[in-house]
Design an enzyme around this catalytic site. Structure first.
Site, PDB file in Angstrom:
ATOM      1  N   HIS A   1     -10.146  -6.184  -6.353  1.00 32.22           N
ATOM      2  CA  HIS A   1     -11.215  -7.023  -5.817  1.00 32.22           C
ATOM      3  C   HIS A   1     -12.460  -6.918  -6.707  1.00 32.22           C
ATOM      4  O   HIS A   1     -12.807  -5.830  -7.183  1.00 32.22           O
ATOM      5  CB  HIS A   1     -11.628  -6.547  -4.416  1.00 32.22           C
ATOM      6  CG  HIS A   1     -10.596  -6.759  -3.356  1.00 32.22           C
ATOM      7  ND1 HIS A   1      -9.478  -7.543  -3.522  1.00 32.22           N
ATOM      8  CD2 HIS A   1     -10.541  -6.294  -2.071  1.00 32.22           C
ATOM      9  CE1 HIS A   1      -8.777  -7.546  -2.388  1.00 32.22           C
ATOM     10  NE2 HIS A   1      -9.396  -6.794  -1.502  1.00 32.22           N
TER      11      HIS A   1
ATOM     12  N   SER B   1      -3.161  -9.276  -3.416  1.00 37.21           N
ATOM     13  CA  SER B   1      -2.421  -8.082  -2.973  1.00 37.21           C
ATOM     14  C   SER B   1      -2.987  -7.540  -1.668  1.00 37.21           C
ATOM     15  O   SER B   1      -2.273  -6.888  -0.904  1.00 37.21           O
ATOM     16  CB  SER B   1      -2.447  -6.994  -4.046  1.00 37.21           C
ATOM     17  OG  SER B   1      -3.781  -6.635  -4.343  1.00 37.21           O
TER      18      SER B   1
ATOM     19  N   VAL C   1       0.844  -1.208   0.000  1.00 40.42           N
ATOM     20  CA  VAL C   1       0.000   0.000   0.000  1.00 40.42           C
ATOM     21  C   VAL C   1       0.878   1.257   0.000  1.00 40.42           C
ATOM     22  O   VAL C   1       0.604   2.223  -0.720  1.00 40.42           O
ATOM     23  CB  VAL C   1      -0.965   0.000   1.209  1.00 40.42           C
ATOM     24  CG1 VAL C   1      -1.744   1.311   1.284  1.00 40.42           C
ATOM     25  CG2 VAL C   1      -1.926  -1.182   1.122  1.00 40.42           C
TER      26      VAL C   1
ATOM     27  N   ASN D   1      -7.955  -2.629  -5.224  1.00 39.31           N
ATOM     28  CA  ASN D   1      -8.018  -2.667  -3.757  1.00 39.31           C
ATOM     29  C   ASN D   1      -6.854  -1.955  -3.093  1.00 39.31           C
ATOM     30  O   ASN D   1      -6.956  -1.516  -1.949  1.00 39.31           O
ATOM     31  CB  ASN D   1      -8.085  -4.130  -3.270  1.00 39.31           C
ATOM     32  CG  ASN D   1      -6.931  -4.967  -3.778  1.00 39.31           C
ATOM     33  OD1 ASN D   1      -6.743  -5.097  -4.990  1.00 39.31           O
ATOM     34  ND2 ASN D   1      -6.151  -5.528  -2.893  1.00 39.31           N
TER      35      ASN D   1
ATOM     36  N   CYS E   1     -10.819  -2.527   2.453  1.00 38.46           N
ATOM     37  CA  CYS E   1     -10.818  -2.366   0.993  1.00 38.46           C
ATOM     38  C   CYS E   1     -12.111  -2.827   0.324  1.00 38.46           C
ATOM     39  O   CYS E   1     -12.662  -2.125  -0.534  1.00 38.46           O
ATOM     40  CB  CYS E   1      -9.632  -3.107   0.385  1.00 38.46           C
ATOM     41  SG  CYS E   1      -9.415  -4.763   1.042  1.00 38.46           S
TER      42      CYS E   1
ATOM     43  N   ARG F   1      13.920  -3.161   9.336  1.00 36.64           N
ATOM     44  CA  ARG F   1      14.378  -3.985   8.200  1.00 36.64           C
ATOM     45  C   ARG F   1      14.697  -3.143   6.979  1.00 36.64           C
ATOM     46  O   ARG F   1      15.642  -3.420   6.257  1.00 36.64           O
ATOM     47  CB  ARG F   1      13.298  -5.012   7.812  1.00 36.64           C
ATOM     48  CG  ARG F   1      13.047  -6.089   8.817  1.00 36.64           C
ATOM     49  CD  ARG F   1      11.961  -7.039   8.315  1.00 36.64           C
ATOM     50  NE  ARG F   1      10.634  -6.410   8.293  1.00 36.64           N
ATOM     51  CZ  ARG F   1       9.796  -6.363   9.328  1.00 36.64           C
ATOM     52  NH1 ARG F   1      10.135  -6.921  10.466  1.00 36.64           N
ATOM     53  NH2 ARG F   1       8.611  -5.775   9.232  1.00 36.64           N
ATOM     54  N   SER F   2      13.903  -2.115   6.728  1.00 33.59           N
ATOM     55  CA  SER F   2      14.167  -1.334   5.512  1.00 33.59           C
ATOM     56  C   SER F   2      14.678   0.076   5.802  1.00 33.59           C
ATOM     57  O   SER F   2      14.831   0.868   4.861  1.00 33.59           O
ATOM     58  CB  SER F   2      12.934  -1.292   4.607  1.00 33.59           C
ATOM     59  OG  SER F   2      11.780  -1.124   5.365  1.00 33.59           O
TER      60      SER F   2
ATOM     61  N   GLN G   1     -11.616 -11.723  -3.837  1.00 33.50           N
ATOM     62  CA  GLN G   1     -10.593 -10.750  -3.454  1.00 33.50           C
ATOM     63  C   GLN G   1      -9.173 -11.161  -3.871  1.00 33.50           C
ATOM     64  O   GLN G   1      -8.779 -12.311  -3.732  1.00 33.50           O
ATOM     65  CB  GLN G   1     -10.660 -10.510  -1.935  1.00 33.50           C
ATOM     66  CG  GLN G   1     -11.998  -9.914  -1.520  1.00 33.50           C
ATOM     67  CD  GLN G   1     -12.102  -9.575  -0.050  1.00 33.50           C
ATOM     68  OE1 GLN G   1     -13.152  -9.807   0.553  1.00 33.50           O
ATOM     69  NE2 GLN G   1     -11.061  -9.023   0.554  1.00 33.50           N
TER      70      GLN G   1
HETATM   71  P1  A2P Z   1       9.276  -3.124   6.148  1.00 31.15           P
HETATM   72  O1  A2P Z   1       9.328  -3.021   4.645  1.00 31.15           O
HETATM   73  O2  A2P Z   1      10.442  -2.478   6.789  1.00 31.15           O
HETATM   74  O3  A2P Z   1       8.982  -4.509   6.649  1.00 31.15           O
HETATM   75  P2  A2P Z   1       3.103  -5.270   3.387  1.00 31.15           P
HETATM   76  O4  A2P Z   1       1.655  -5.055   3.732  1.00 31.15           O
HETATM   77  O5  A2P Z   1       3.374  -5.161   1.941  1.00 31.15           O
HETATM   78  O6  A2P Z   1       3.639  -6.524   3.992  1.00 31.15           O
HETATM   79  O7  A2P Z   1       3.912  -4.016   4.034  1.00 31.15           O
HETATM   80  C1  A2P Z   1       3.873  -3.678   5.381  1.00 31.15           C
HETATM   81  C2  A2P Z   1       4.548  -2.331   5.622  1.00 31.15           C
HETATM   82  O8  A2P Z   1       4.516  -2.050   7.022  1.00 31.15           O
HETATM   83  C3  A2P Z   1       6.012  -2.292   5.209  1.00 31.15           C
HETATM   84  O9  A2P Z   1       6.362  -0.973   4.810  1.00 31.15           O
HETATM   85  C4  A2P Z   1       6.696  -2.649   6.514  1.00 31.15           C
HETATM   86  O10 A2P Z   1       8.028  -2.185   6.607  1.00 31.15           O
HETATM   87  C5  A2P Z   1       5.841  -1.885   7.500  1.00 31.15           C
HETATM   88  N1  A2P Z   1       5.953  -2.426   8.850  1.00 31.15           N
HETATM   89  C6  A2P Z   1       5.627  -3.657   9.274  1.00 31.15           C
HETATM   90  N2  A2P Z   1       5.861  -3.779  10.596  1.00 31.15           N
HETATM   91  C7  A2P Z   1       6.328  -2.587  11.020  1.00 31.15           C
HETATM   92  C8  A2P Z   1       6.759  -2.055  12.283  1.00 31.15           C
HETATM   93  N3  A2P Z   1       6.737  -2.795  13.380  1.00 31.15           N
HETATM   94  N4  A2P Z   1       7.188  -0.773  12.324  1.00 31.15           N
HETATM   95  C9  A2P Z   1       7.206  -0.025  11.212  1.00 31.15           C
HETATM   96  N5  A2P Z   1       6.811  -0.450   9.991  1.00 31.15           N
HETATM   97  C10 A2P Z   1       6.373  -1.719   9.903  1.00 31.15           C
END
Ligand code: A2P
Length: 335
Positions: A243, A160, A15, A316, A130, A40-41, A157
């Site tokens: 969806h 994604s 999203v 969606n 959604c 992680r990112s 649905q």
């Molecule tokens: P990250 O990419 O660092 O894991 P999706 O719905 O595609 O799985 O994406 C979930 C989103 O929410 C991603 O940007 C993910 O970041 C972020 N996210 C998940 N857990 C956390 C958290 N504990 N704190 C901050 N962001 C989060």
């Protein structure tokens, strides 16, 4: 003209990525953007409006510098913990998760349907589920004109909606089928490839799934009809995005079918595609990448008085999530 600031939480997710595209298209008067995600990112670079941004880790002090808006798409637990922090620092939170949707002091908003509810927010505005968003856009128009008595939803649905791991399960299923190899499921309880799974979100004591209960409860809240008769069966299908929904409605009042179709055609955010002999009706693949709700197969349900069936399709990740949330931001800026 005032310039605004916006923090996007979950900026790297399915999203979040679409929200960045929608923001580029909307060209809102926002001059400061911060992109937040998990550790992680953190540090990842992303391109946005021709500039490079570094993704920052979401922390308790992430909102200390003050934002006008914080749009959350990082799951319910993240919203529950960090949403109130962001709003306490002055941001209007627009939350894509289900964390706050049914709270009495949190408006649940689809801008074409109940924009007036934005005005009574206390710092958090919830973006509906959604499958509910795309349904209530045409249903509101029909309710205003013919008064809805009962709704039966049957949904088809896309994966994604289950995030990246849902998409992985379908991709791996296709690849596994082609290579004739076993593969690990990362999201769903059963293979989604070559299957339909009537099991979205978790099982509830009622015998419904949480997704089905969300559709029922959120429809009532958005339409402002707490006692409306609504039922739903929600099914995950092997479609990557958008969806599709079969919607059966019973009205209190009689309707003229041609007039009803004309009313839908004239309504904001709706595109009618309805020419069955020429095989024209809304399709998931065609609606992907668009912000509108597509409606077709509009026909009488002859089994009840004042009954109607129609087929409703929308992206969606766009109208069901990113677009709707950012339309709320746009509405606030413009009003
Ligand atoms: P990250 O990419 O660092 O894991 P999706 O719905 O595609 O799985 O994406 C979930 C989103 O929410 C991603 O940007 C993910 O970041 C972020 N996210 C998940 N857990 C956390 C958290 N504990 N704190 C901050 N962001 C989060």
């Amino acid at each position: 003209m005032k310039e605004y600031s916006l923090a996007l939480v979950g900026a790297t997710g399915v999203v979040g990525r679409e929200a960045r595209k929608v923001l580029e298209e909307l060209q809102l008067p926002i001059s400061k953007y911060v992109f937040l995600a998990s550790s992680r990112s953190a540090g990842t670079k992303l391109e946005f409006m021709g500039k490079e941004y570094e993704v920052q880790e979401l922390k308790e002090d992430s909102f200390d510098e003050g934002f006008d808006f914080a749009v959350f798409s990082a799951g319910g637990e993240t919203s529950k913990k960090f949403g109130p922090i962001a709003s306490s620092k002055g941001a209007i939170v627009v939350d894509n998760s289900s964390a706050f949707r049914m709270e009495k002091d949190v408006p649940l908003v689809v801008p074409e349907v109940n924009p007036g509810d934005i005005s009574w927010n206390h710092g958090i505005i919830a973006n509906p589920n959604c499958s509910t968003i795309q349904a209530v856009v045409p249903l509101k128009v029909l309710d205003d004109k013919y008064t809805i008595k009962r709704i039966i939803y049957s949904t088809y649905q896309a994966v994604s909606g289950a995030g990246k791991s849902g998409i992985d399960d379908l991709e791996n299923g296709i690849q596994g089928y082609v290579d004739n190899e076993e593969y690990e499921l990362t999201k769903f309880a059963h293979p989604i490839f070559n299957n339909c799974l009537p099991d979205i979100d978790v099982a509830m004591p009622s015998g419904y799934t949480k997704e089905e209960e969300k559709m029922i409860n959120e429809t009532r809240k958005i339409l402002g009809k707490p006692d409306l008769a609504v039922t739903a069966t929600c099914v995950r299908v092997p479609v990557f995005n958008s969806h599709s929904e079969s919607i059966n409605v019973e009205f209190e009042n009689e309707f003229d079918l041609e007039e009803l179709i004309e009313t839908l055609k004239k309504s904001e955010g709706i595109i009618v595609e309805d020419d069955l002999p020429n095989h024209i009706y809304p399709l998931a693949a065609n609606s992907t990448g668009h912000n509108e709700v597509y409606v077709g197969r509009i026909r009488r349900d002859f089994s009840v008085k004042n009954g109607l069936n129609f087929w409703c399709v929308a992206d969606n990740i766009r109208k069901g999530a990113a677009t709707n949330a950012l339309q709320i931001v746009k509405y606030i800026i413009e009003n």
